[in-house]
Design a protein around this motif. Sequence first.
Motif, mmCIF file in Angstrom:
data_model
loop_
_atom_site.group_PDB
_atom_site.id
_atom_site.type_symbol
_atom_site.label_atom_id
_atom_site.label_comp_id
_atom_site.label_asym_id
_atom_site.label_seq_id
_atom_site.Cartn_x
_atom_site.Cartn_y
_atom_site.Cartn_z
ATOM 1 N N SER A 132 0.774 -0.548 -0.137
ATOM 2 C CA SER A 132 0.433 -0.134 -0.152
ATOM 3 C C SER A 132 0.824 0.862 -0.041
ATOM 4 O O SER A 132 1.020 2.400 -0.578
ATOM 5 C CB SER A 132 -0.809 0.198 0.914
ATOM 6 O OG SER A 132 -0.210 0.142 2.681
ATOM 7 N N ASN A 192 -11.306 7.774 -5.281
ATOM 8 C CA ASN A 192 -11.661 6.841 -4.310
ATOM 9 C C ASN A 192 -11.849 5.797 -4.572
ATOM 10 O O ASN A 192 -12.418 5.240 -5.514
ATOM 11 C CB ASN A 192 -13.310 7.594 -3.324
ATOM 12 C CG ASN A 192 -13.961 8.085 -4.861
ATOM 13 O OD1 ASN A 192 -14.729 7.246 -5.541
ATOM 14 N ND2 ASN A 192 -14.641 9.253 -4.098
ATOM 15 N N ARG A 193 -12.478 5.192 -3.540
ATOM 16 C CA ARG A 193 -12.952 3.457 -3.692
ATOM 17 C C ARG A 193 -14.031 3.140 -4.843
ATOM 18 O O ARG A 193 -14.184 2.112 -6.206
ATOM 19 C CB ARG A 193 -13.521 2.928 -2.666
ATOM 20 C CG ARG A 193 -14.213 1.923 -2.706
ATOM 21 C CD ARG A 193 -14.848 1.853 -1.607
ATOM 22 N NE ARG A 193 -15.175 -0.185 -1.418
ATOM 23 C CZ ARG A 193 -16.246 -0.173 -1.652
ATOM 24 N NH1 ARG A 193 -17.552 0.545 -2.219
ATOM 25 N NH2 ARG A 193 -17.210 -2.108 -1.684
ATOM 26 N N GLU A 242 -10.758 -4.815 -2.304
ATOM 27 C CA GLU A 242 -10.684 -3.771 -1.213
ATOM 28 C C GLU A 242 -9.274 -3.237 -0.873
ATOM 29 O O GLU A 242 -9.730 -1.964 -0.967
ATOM 30 C CB GLU A 242 -11.624 -4.500 -0.295
ATOM 31 C CG GLU A 242 -13.278 -4.977 -0.881
ATOM 32 C CD GLU A 242 -14.133 -3.193 -0.973
ATOM 33 O OE1 GLU A 242 -14.077 -2.377 -0.542
ATOM 34 O OE2 GLU A 242 -14.964 -3.710 -2.337
ATOM 35 N N ASP A 243 -8.838 -3.901 -1.029
ATOM 36 C CA ASP A 243 -7.360 -2.983 -0.305
ATOM 37 C C ASP A 243 -7.114 -2.080 -1.408
ATOM 38 O O ASP A 243 -6.880 -0.823 -1.009
ATOM 39 C CB ASP A 243 -6.496 -3.825 0.044
ATOM 40 C CG ASP A 243 -5.054 -2.832 0.431
ATOM 41 O OD1 ASP A 243 -5.445 -2.301 1.608
ATOM 42 O OD2 ASP A 243 -3.888 -3.587 -0.109
ATOM 43 N N ALA A 284 -9.323 1.089 -1.434
ATOM 44 C CA ALA A 284 -9.380 1.892 -0.795
ATOM 45 C C ALA A 284 -8.329 2.867 -0.778
ATOM 46 O O ALA A 284 -8.670 3.652 -0.215
ATOM 47 C CB ALA A 284 -9.634 0.964 1.035
ATOM 48 N N SER A 285 -7.186 1.980 -1.409
ATOM 49 C CA SER A 285 -5.760 2.632 -1.257
ATOM 50 C C SER A 285 -5.132 3.468 -1.877
ATOM 51 O O SER A 285 -4.936 4.473 -2.330
ATOM 52 C CB SER A 285 -4.252 1.607 -0.847
ATOM 53 O OG SER A 285 -4.935 1.079 0.280
ATOM 54 N N GLN A 323 -4.974 6.163 -4.597
ATOM 55 C CA GLN A 323 -5.398 7.795 -4.062
ATOM 56 C C GLN A 323 -4.622 8.492 -5.682
ATOM 57 O O GLN A 323 -3.249 8.055 -5.574
ATOM 58 C CB GLN A 323 -4.927 8.354 -3.692
ATOM 59 C CG GLN A 323 -5.819 8.163 -2.249
ATOM 60 C CD GLN A 323 -5.877 8.585 -0.647
ATOM 61 O OE1 GLN A 323 -5.028 9.436 -0.975
ATOM 62 N NE2 GLN A 323 -6.117 8.043 0.457
#
Length: 241
Positions: A15, A27-28, A57-58, A61-62, A64
Motif C-alpha cells: 500500500s 476514491n473507492r 478492496e485494499d 480503498a488505498s 489515490q
Amino acid sequence: MRRSLFLLATLAMSSALYAQPDASTYNREKVLDIFAQYNPAVLENAKKNADYNAILEDLAASYQAPDTEDARFELISVARNFDNSIRLHTLSEQYEEALFLSAVNGVDTSATDKYFNRQVADVLGRVWAVTVNLREEQIKEYKKQLAQVKKDKTLSSADRTAKSNALKAKIKAVKAELKALKKDPGSQISTAAQVFGQQVQTRVQARLAALAASAEKDAALQTEQTPNLQVKTNHKKPVAK
C-alpha cells in the motif's frame, strides 16, 4: 514497459506504493467503476473468493490519484492487469521462500531460478500485450478528441489551436511509447523478468544477513555466559561430610 512494471509493483500489494495520497480525487467507488467498465471479471471473481476480494478492496480503498485523463488510463491498465499482478506477487513470494530455504540448507537453486524466470516472463508477456492494446486505444481516443476540437465552433481560434496542440503532443508521446514497446519485446520482457528476480534475490540476501547477524549475536552471548558458569562452578561451597 517500465511504467507498466511500476504499476505491477504497485499492485504487488504494497500500500505504500500506491499513488501519492497528497493529491487525489479517485476514491473507492471510482476505482471500482473503472474495474466494472474495463475488467468486470475481477468483480465477479471477488464475489466468489474472500481473499481475492480483500485484495481488490485494499486496492480500491488505498489507491489515490488525481481524477485526470492520464490517471484514468493508468488505472485502466491496473484493472486489466489485476490478475497478472496477483500472479506476479505470488511467484515472487514463492521464489523468495524457495531461495531462502535453499540457501539455509545449501541446496542448488539453478532449477528454481529458471522456473521463476520462465513463469515471470510469461506474466510480463501478458502485461506487454495489455499495455500495447491500451496505448493503441489511447491514441484512438486522443484522435477522436482532436477531431471534435477542430469541429467545435464555440472555441476561439486561440483556444482551438492550444487544445489541438496539446492533443497532438499527447498523441506523439503515446506513439513514441508504443514504438518503444514494440521494439524487440522479447528482450524487454526477459530483462524485466531478470530485474524482478534480482529484487527477490536482494530481499533474500537481506534475510540471510539478518539471520547470520542473529546467530553471531547468540554465539557471542553464549561465549560471555560460559566463563560465568565456570566461575560459579569453581566457587561452589564444599559439601559437609
